[in-house]
Design an enzyme around this catalytic site. Sequence first.
Site, PDB file in Angstrom:
ATOM      1  N   CYS A  40       8.177  34.535  -3.932  1.00  0.00           N
ATOM      2  CA  CYS A  40       9.611  34.861  -3.990  1.00  0.00           C
ATOM      3  C   CYS A  40       9.891  36.112  -4.811  1.00  0.00           C
ATOM      4  O   CYS A  40      11.037  36.361  -5.209  1.00  0.00           O
ATOM      5  CB  CYS A  40      10.418  33.673  -4.512  1.00  0.00           C
ATOM      6  SG  CYS A  40      10.198  32.168  -3.525  1.00  0.00           S
ATOM      7  N   THR A  68       6.884  34.087   0.763  1.00  0.00           N
ATOM      8  CA  THR A  68       6.531  32.733   0.356  1.00  0.00           C
ATOM      9  C   THR A  68       5.361  32.253   1.196  1.00  0.00           C
ATOM     10  O   THR A  68       4.952  32.911   2.162  1.00  0.00           O
ATOM     11  CB  THR A  68       7.721  31.765   0.455  1.00  0.00           C
ATOM     12  OG1 THR A  68       7.415  30.559  -0.256  1.00  0.00           O
ATOM     13  CG2 THR A  68       8.041  31.426   1.908  1.00  0.00           C
ATOM     14  N   GLU A 117      12.092  36.945  -0.694  1.00  0.00           N
ATOM     15  CA  GLU A 117      10.814  37.653  -0.654  1.00  0.00           C
ATOM     16  C   GLU A 117       9.739  36.779   0.000  1.00  0.00           C
ATOM     17  O   GLU A 117      10.048  35.822   0.690  1.00  0.00           O
ATOM     18  CB  GLU A 117      10.421  38.067  -2.081  1.00  0.00           C
ATOM     19  CG  GLU A 117      11.343  39.095  -2.709  1.00  0.00           C
ATOM     20  CD  GLU A 117      11.219  40.480  -2.069  1.00  0.00           C
ATOM     21  OE1 GLU A 117      10.229  40.727  -1.347  1.00  0.00           O
ATOM     22  OE2 GLU A 117      12.118  41.312  -2.292  1.00  0.00           O
ATOM     23  N   PHE A 169      14.520  24.883   3.218  1.00  0.00           N
ATOM     24  CA  PHE A 169      13.833  24.672   1.940  1.00  0.00           C
ATOM     25  C   PHE A 169      12.381  24.273   2.167  1.00  0.00           C
ATOM     26  O   PHE A 169      12.013  23.747   3.220  1.00  0.00           O
ATOM     27  CB  PHE A 169      14.545  23.600   1.109  1.00  0.00           C
ATOM     28  CG  PHE A 169      14.638  22.250   1.776  1.00  0.00           C
ATOM     29  CD1 PHE A 169      13.603  21.327   1.685  1.00  0.00           C
ATOM     30  CD2 PHE A 169      15.779  21.895   2.491  1.00  0.00           C
ATOM     31  CE1 PHE A 169      13.694  20.082   2.291  1.00  0.00           C
ATOM     32  CE2 PHE A 169      15.885  20.653   3.109  1.00  0.00           C
ATOM     33  CZ  PHE A 169      14.839  19.743   3.008  1.00  0.00           C
ATOM     34  N   ILE A 183      13.918  28.189  -1.424  1.00  0.00           N
ATOM     35  CA  ILE A 183      15.011  28.093  -0.457  1.00  0.00           C
ATOM     36  C   ILE A 183      15.308  29.483   0.091  1.00  0.00           C
ATOM     37  O   ILE A 183      15.435  30.445  -0.663  1.00  0.00           O
ATOM     38  CB  ILE A 183      16.276  27.503  -1.110  1.00  0.00           C
ATOM     39  CG1 ILE A 183      16.025  26.053  -1.540  1.00  0.00           C
ATOM     40  CG2 ILE A 183      17.469  27.581  -0.155  1.00  0.00           C
ATOM     41  CD1 ILE A 183      17.141  25.441  -2.358  1.00  0.00           C
TER      42      ILE A 183
END
Length: 221
Positions: free
Chosen positions: A180, A87, A85, A163, A150
Site C-alpha cells: 500500500c 498490494t 498502491e 477488502f 481496502i
Amino acid sequence: MIRSNKPPENNCLLYNKGLMPYLAAHAWQRSLLRQRIDYPNLEDVLILLEHPPVYTLGQGSSLEFLKFDPNQSEFEIHRIERGGEVTYHCPGQLVGYPILNLHRHRQDLHWYLRQLEEVIIRVLAVYDLKGDRLPSLTGVWLEGRKVAAIGIKVSRWITMHGFALNVCPDMTGFSRIVPCGITDKPVGSLAQWIPGITCEEVRVHVVQAFAEVFGLELVDS
C-alpha cells in the site's frame, strides 16, 4: 441466511467462493457492476473468495513500491482501476468484493470506506482483538500491523473491489513490495495472534458483520 432488522427488499446476494484467478474475479465484478448500472433495482452482492498469488496496483500507483523487476516476476501483476498502491493477494487471505448500489445506502465514499473498516473491526472483536484505524490511512491495524487492506472503485455510485483480510497467508510475498506504499507500517495476519485460524471460520464472522454494518439480509447464491 444472515438476517438483519431491515425489510426483505434489502437482500444482498452472497457468493462464497474458493480459490479464483484474479482476472476471472475482476471480469465477474465488472459484469455485475455493469448490470447494476443498467438495472439499478438489482440486488447488492458480496463475493468472498481467495486468490492464487498475485500483485495488483491501483490506477495511479507507482512501480517504485515493487522491490523486484516487474518483467521478471514469478507471480502475475495487474494494474487495475481501484485506488491505492500495490498490494498482494494469496491463499489464506480472505478477499471481499461488495457490489453495492450506494444510492440505497449513502452516496459518500469516505462513509463507505469507514463502513468496510467497521466490518473488519467487528470481525476482530469476535476474537477479542482490537482493530485500529489510523488517521489519514485506509485499512485496519492490529497492534501496529496492517491486517486488512481496502481499495475501491465506484461508478455511478455502484461499488467494486473491496477488502483483503490477512487470515493465515504465507507472508513472504509481502516482503517483495512496500504494501500500500506505506513504508513505516508492517503487515500482519490474524494467525500471528490466533494460531490455527482459517479463512473458512472467518468467513462466517465477515458475513455476519457485513449484514449488520450495511443493514442487509445476505442470501446464499
